[in-house]
Write a protein that holds these residues in place. Structure first.
Motif, short mmCIF file in Angstrom:
data_model
loop_
_atom_site.label_atom_id
_atom_site.label_comp_id
_atom_site.label_asym_id
_atom_site.label_seq_id
_atom_site.Cartn_x
_atom_site.Cartn_y
_atom_site.Cartn_z
N THR A 52 -1.22 8.04 -14.70
CA THR A 52 -1.47 6.66 -14.26
C THR A 52 -0.95 6.44 -12.84
OG1 THR A 52 -1.32 5.86 -16.53
CG2 THR A 52 -1.02 4.23 -14.79
N GLU A 53 -1.73 5.74 -12.03
CA GLU A 53 -1.32 5.34 -10.68
C GLU A 53 -1.36 3.83 -10.60
OE1 GLU A 53 -3.10 7.45 -7.37
OE2 GLU A 53 -3.82 8.99 -8.75
N TRP A 54 -0.42 3.23 -9.85
CA TRP A 54 -0.41 1.78 -9.70
C TRP A 54 0.26 1.39 -8.39
CZ3 TRP A 54 2.98 4.53 -12.59
CH2 TRP A 54 4.33 4.25 -12.49
N THR A 55 0.02 0.13 -8.01
CA THR A 55 0.60 -0.46 -6.80
C THR A 55 1.55 -1.56 -7.23
OG1 THR A 55 -1.41 0.04 -5.58
CG2 THR A 55 0.03 -1.60 -4.63
N PRO A 60 2.44 -4.51 -2.00
CA PRO A 60 1.22 -3.71 -2.13
C PRO A 60 1.21 -2.44 -1.27
CG PRO A 60 0.75 -5.80 -1.04
CD PRO A 60 2.18 -5.84 -1.48
N CYS A 61 2.22 -2.24 -0.43
CA CYS A 61 2.30 -1.00 0.34
C CYS A 61 2.95 0.13 -0.45
CB CYS A 61 3.07 -1.22 1.64
SG CYS A 61 2.21 -2.30 2.80
N MET A 62 3.55 -0.20 -1.61
CA MET A 62 4.21 0.82 -2.44
C MET A 62 3.26 1.28 -3.54
SD MET A 62 6.93 1.20 -0.83
CE MET A 62 7.67 2.41 -1.87
N HIS A 63 3.04 2.59 -3.60
CA HIS A 63 2.13 3.21 -4.57
C HIS A 63 2.94 4.14 -5.47
CE1 HIS A 63 -1.76 4.62 -5.98
NE2 HIS A 63 -1.25 5.83 -5.96
N TYR A 64 2.68 4.10 -6.78
CA TYR A 64 3.42 4.89 -7.75
C TYR A 64 2.45 5.74 -8.57
CZ TYR A 64 7.14 1.56 -6.77
OH TYR A 64 8.08 0.79 -6.14
N LYS A 65 2.98 6.86 -9.10
CA LYS A 65 2.19 7.72 -9.96
C LYS A 65 3.11 8.38 -10.98
CE LYS A 65 -1.27 11.36 -9.93
NZ LYS A 65 -2.11 12.23 -9.12
N CYS A 66 2.66 8.40 -12.24
CA CYS A 66 3.39 9.07 -13.33
C CYS A 66 2.70 10.38 -13.62
CB CYS A 66 3.39 8.19 -14.58
SG CYS A 66 3.89 9.05 -16.09
N SER A 74 5.30 6.39 -3.13
CA SER A 74 4.93 6.64 -1.74
C SER A 74 4.62 5.30 -1.08
CB SER A 74 3.73 7.59 -1.64
OG SER A 74 2.63 7.08 -2.35
N GLU A 75 4.86 5.24 0.22
CA GLU A 75 4.63 4.00 0.96
C GLU A 75 3.44 4.19 1.89
OE1 GLU A 75 7.00 0.75 3.72
OE2 GLU A 75 7.98 2.63 3.19
N MET A 76 2.48 3.27 1.80
CA MET A 76 1.29 3.33 2.64
C MET A 76 1.67 2.89 4.05
SD MET A 76 -2.29 1.23 2.28
CE MET A 76 -2.57 1.79 0.64
N LYS A 77 1.16 3.59 5.04
CA LYS A 77 1.36 3.22 6.44
C LYS A 77 0.04 2.66 6.97
CE LYS A 77 5.55 4.73 6.71
NZ LYS A 77 6.64 3.80 6.72
N CYS A 78 0.12 1.63 7.78
CA CYS A 78 -1.08 0.95 8.26
C CYS A 78 -1.30 1.21 9.75
CB CYS A 78 -0.95 -0.55 8.05
SG CYS A 78 -0.75 -1.02 6.32
N TYR A 79 -2.56 1.15 10.14
CA TYR A 79 -2.94 1.23 11.54
C TYR A 79 -3.95 0.12 11.79
CZ TYR A 79 -5.40 2.64 15.74
OH TYR A 79 -5.99 2.64 16.97
N ALA A 80 -3.66 -0.74 12.73
CA ALA A 80 -4.60 -1.80 13.11
C ALA A 80 -5.07 -1.50 14.54
CB ALA A 80 -3.93 -3.16 13.04
N ARG A 89 -3.87 -9.87 3.71
CA ARG A 89 -4.26 -10.85 2.70
C ARG A 89 -3.39 -10.63 1.47
NH1 ARG A 89 -10.63 -9.60 2.92
NH2 ARG A 89 -10.99 -10.21 5.06
N LYS A 90 -3.31 -11.64 0.62
CA LYS A 90 -2.52 -11.53 -0.61
C LYS A 90 -3.00 -10.33 -1.43
CE LYS A 90 -1.15 -13.85 -4.74
NZ LYS A 90 -0.24 -14.83 -5.09
N GLY A 91 -2.05 -9.49 -1.83
CA GLY A 91 -2.38 -8.31 -2.63
C GLY A 91 -2.80 -7.10 -1.82
#
Length: 114
Positions: A52-55, A60-66, A74-80, A89-91
Motif C-alpha cells: 500500500t502507498e499513501w500520502t 501532501p508532500c510526504m509519501h509513504y509505502k508499506c 519520501s518527500e516530494m520535491k517541487c519545481y515551478a 491547492r488544498k491536498g
C-alpha cells in the motif's frame, strides 16, 4: 531447503528466511513453504497491507509505502518553472504557475495552468 538435480546428482542448499520479529501481520509457512512471510505494517496504530502507498493528508508532500512490514517515507520535491507561482491547492504538494489565457469573448485573463 531447495534441491535441484544436476548431472544425476541431487544438490541442496539451505534457504534463508527474512526475519518476521518486527512484522505486524505475517502468514505462517504452509506445508510446501520454507518461511513465514510478512504481509503488513503497523503505522500510527493502524494496520496497512503490504504494497500500500499513501500520502499524508496533513502534508501532501510526504509519501509513504508499506513493503513486507517496513514503512518507508519520501518527500516530494517541487519545481515551478515560473517566477511567481501560486501556492499549492488544498491536498496538493506543489505550487502552480499562473498563465494568461484568451477567454471566450477575446479578453485576456489570468487562469491556473493545469
Amino acid at each position: 531447503m531447495r534441491c535441484n538435480v544436476a548431472n544425476g546428482f541431487v544438490e541442496c542448499e539451505q534457504e534463508s528466511c527474512p526475519a518476521v520479529d518486527d512484522c505486524y501481520i505475517y502468514k505462517k509457512k504452509g506445508p510446501d513453504e520454507c518461511c513465514d512471510k510478512c504481509i503488513g505494517c503497523l503505522y500510527e496504530g493502524r494496520h496497512i497491507d503490504s504494497g500500500t502507498e499513501w500520502t499524508d493528508p496533513d502534508d501532501p508532500c510526504m509519501h509513504y509505502k508499506c513493503v513486507s512490514g517496513v514503512v518507508t517515507r519520501s518527500e516530494m520535491k517541487c519545481y515551478a518553472p515560473c517566477s511567481d507561482p501560486s501556492p499549492p491547492r488544498k491536498g496538493q504538494c506543489c505550487p502552480t504557475c499562473l498563465v494568461t489565457m484568451l477567454g471566450k469573448n477575446g479578453v485576456w485573463k489570468k487562469g491556473v495552468d493545469n
